[in-house]
Design an enzyme around this catalytic site. Sequence first.
Site, PDB file in Angstrom:
ATOM      1  N   HIS A  73      51.484  43.033  47.386  1.00 57.83           N
ATOM      2  CA  HIS A  73      51.481  42.001  46.338  1.00 57.83           C
ATOM      3  C   HIS A  73      50.721  42.419  45.085  1.00 57.83           C
ATOM      4  O   HIS A  73      51.210  42.298  43.966  1.00 57.83           O
ATOM      5  CB  HIS A  73      50.904  40.689  46.874  1.00 57.83           C
ATOM      6  CG  HIS A  73      50.889  39.587  45.855  1.00 57.83           C
ATOM      7  ND1 HIS A  73      49.869  39.420  44.941  1.00 57.83           N
ATOM      8  CD2 HIS A  73      51.792  38.613  45.579  1.00 57.83           C
ATOM      9  CE1 HIS A  73      50.146  38.387  44.153  1.00 57.83           C
ATOM     10  NE2 HIS A  73      51.305  37.879  44.530  1.00 57.83           N
ATOM     11  N   HIS A  79      53.882  43.552  35.453  1.00 51.95           N
ATOM     12  CA  HIS A  79      52.771  43.041  34.632  1.00 51.95           C
ATOM     13  C   HIS A  79      51.697  44.115  34.424  1.00 51.95           C
ATOM     14  O   HIS A  79      50.532  43.904  34.762  1.00 51.95           O
ATOM     15  CB  HIS A  79      52.084  41.811  35.254  1.00 51.95           C
ATOM     16  CG  HIS A  79      53.004  40.723  35.705  1.00 51.95           C
ATOM     17  ND1 HIS A  79      53.946  40.146  34.889  1.00 51.95           N
ATOM     18  CD2 HIS A  79      53.113  40.091  36.903  1.00 51.95           C
ATOM     19  CE1 HIS A  79      54.593  39.218  35.572  1.00 51.95           C
ATOM     20  NE2 HIS A  79      54.115  39.173  36.786  1.00 51.95           N
ATOM     21  N   ASP A 119      60.906  36.595  36.680  1.00 47.32           N
ATOM     22  CA  ASP A 119      59.675  36.235  37.380  1.00 47.32           C
ATOM     23  C   ASP A 119      59.615  34.766  37.802  1.00 47.32           C
ATOM     24  O   ASP A 119      60.201  34.391  38.804  1.00 47.32           O
ATOM     25  CB  ASP A 119      58.490  36.646  36.479  1.00 47.32           C
ATOM     26  CG  ASP A 119      57.145  36.556  37.173  1.00 47.32           C
ATOM     27  OD1 ASP A 119      57.092  36.103  38.324  1.00 47.32           O
ATOM     28  OD2 ASP A 119      56.128  36.943  36.569  1.00 47.32           O
TER      29      ASP A 119
HETATM   30  C1  NGQ Z   1      53.209  35.353  42.190  1.00 46.30           C
HETATM   31  N1  NGQ Z   1      53.105  35.368  39.775  1.00 46.30           N
HETATM   32  O1  NGQ Z   1      53.023  36.079  43.165  1.00 46.30           O
HETATM   33  O2  NGQ Z   1      54.091  34.485  42.184  1.00 46.30           O
HETATM   34  C2  NGQ Z   1      52.340  35.559  40.978  1.00 46.30           C
HETATM   35  C3  NGQ Z   1      51.186  34.593  41.012  1.00 46.30           C
HETATM   36  C4  NGQ Z   1      49.269  35.898  41.990  1.00 46.30           C
HETATM   37  C5  NGQ Z   1      52.783  36.061  38.679  1.00 46.30           C
HETATM   38  N2  NGQ Z   1      51.875  36.971  38.796  1.00 46.30           N
HETATM   39  C6  NGQ Z   1      50.260  34.800  42.168  1.00 46.30           C
HETATM   40  N3  NGQ Z   1      53.365  35.836  37.533  1.00 46.30           N
HETATM   41  O3  NGQ Z   1      49.450  36.778  41.157  1.00 46.30           O
HETATM   42  O4  NGQ Z   1      48.279  35.884  42.712  1.00 46.30           O
HETATM   43 ZN    ZN Z   2      55.472  38.130  40.267  1.00 46.58          ZN
END
Ligand code: NGQ
Ligand code: ZN
Length: 463
Positions: free
Chosen positions: A211, A277, A328
């Site tokens: 992640h 990102h 996204d």
């Molecule tokens: C996500 N989204 O995994 O959906 C992420 C948010 C995170 C973006 N980074 C959650 N735009 O990064 O912890």
């Molecule tokens: Zn994401």
Amino acid sequence: MTMHSHSLLAEYALLPDGWHQDVHLEWDATGLLRKVSPGKPAAVAPRAPGIVLPGMANLHSHAFQRAMAGLTEYRAKPTDSFWSWRTLMYAFAQKLTPETLKAVAVQLYIEMLKAGYTSVCEFHYLHHDAKGEPYAAPGEMSACLIAAAEEAGIGLTLLPVMYQYSGFGAKPPHEGQLRFINSPEWIIGLLQHLQKNHPQHAGLRYGVAPHSLRAVSANSLQELLTALRDFDAGAPIHIHIAEQVQEVEDCVAHCGARPVEWLLDHVDVNRHWCLVHATHMTEAETMALARSGAVAGICPTTEANLGDGIFDGVHYAQAGGHWGIGSDSHVSTSVREELRLYEYGQRLLHRRRNVLVGADNPSVGAYLYRQALMGGAMASDRPVAGLAVGQRADLLLLDNQHPTLCGKRGDALLDSLIFSNHGGSPIRDVMAGGKWVVRHGQHSAEETSNTAYQRALRGLLSS
Ligand code: NGQ
Ligand code: ZN
């Protein structure tokens, strides 16, 4: 044009080496192009009147977030930020079931196709039920995304997400993250299960997504990469890398290096990687990322929506770095808007015009479209790099009489498509994998999907 023909004559088409008149395209039963011959009108092939562009790959999607677009645009606290948005997103993520995920994903993928995306990379982390218990069938939620992509007719690269911690230093997960939690073995087991039950083909590819550096440890990242080499050494690897200043600071505090710097120093980052990102980089990191051959995953509308910051497109372009676009969180699913906002962010930052261009071509539209196409294909790791033999028959047929495009030729068409936004979309028909999925602006499964989406949304918003 007939529905089942395996060939067409494109009146005017964008090929890898530029614009061509009368291009004869032929594809096989698996949807791969077998012939791309410009300048040879073939009477046998049905004519595609208008402008033919290769379909775009969307390199970053969290499908379920489509259903919460528009629901976080109110101020709860003066300090509202990415992190407070994330709290709302977690609460919403709790509500998804296999049925609602599928309905939302079908709707989303249809919207993507209509807007010019013929492929999508799913960064998928809703693995378990709301309590964090595994579903009876492994890959239950993954299977919903695969079925949704098939129903909509969009190409899919599915990237199951490895998620372990709530922050650097192996902080235990929050309650809102329990649906995501797993291990390297679990991810590889899931890939094996998926490959057995839904084998890969030109329209379906598997990879992995640790992640972020804050959600996995250095050891488990290495373990995952080692195990992945045995499963599939060429599989794509995506990661969220440096979206927020806070995560860069935490990374420096815990690891002694900035996220991009750390990743490039500790892992063999190469063309199989997509760094989503890569917003906060020093110039040295920007140059090093470009040299690595990896793809930068840029998500302009989401990054603007979440207040992330602006990617250093200028130095990255000068260094010849690969990049592509992702929708996204799906506040927008428009190829045109994503590319436009990428360039506009650079204009606002540098107070100049026509910032993102290639060395040999002054057209901003041509640079944006062609680069996003190439980067999107690399990140998807599927044959979706444009209209050439061996690539998928993924194409958009644009209306050349639309007020946005009429009277224009060559790269001015791409400049206009992206920077002239009037009177609805000129994207009229869309073909994915050799099948027309959108005709005259309508997707064949649109009505069924709308009904299922409305039902799903009523459930999600009332619970
Ligand atoms: C996500 N989204 O995994 O959906 C992420 C948010 C995170 C973006 N980074 C959650 N735009 O990064 O912890
Ligand atoms: Zn994401």
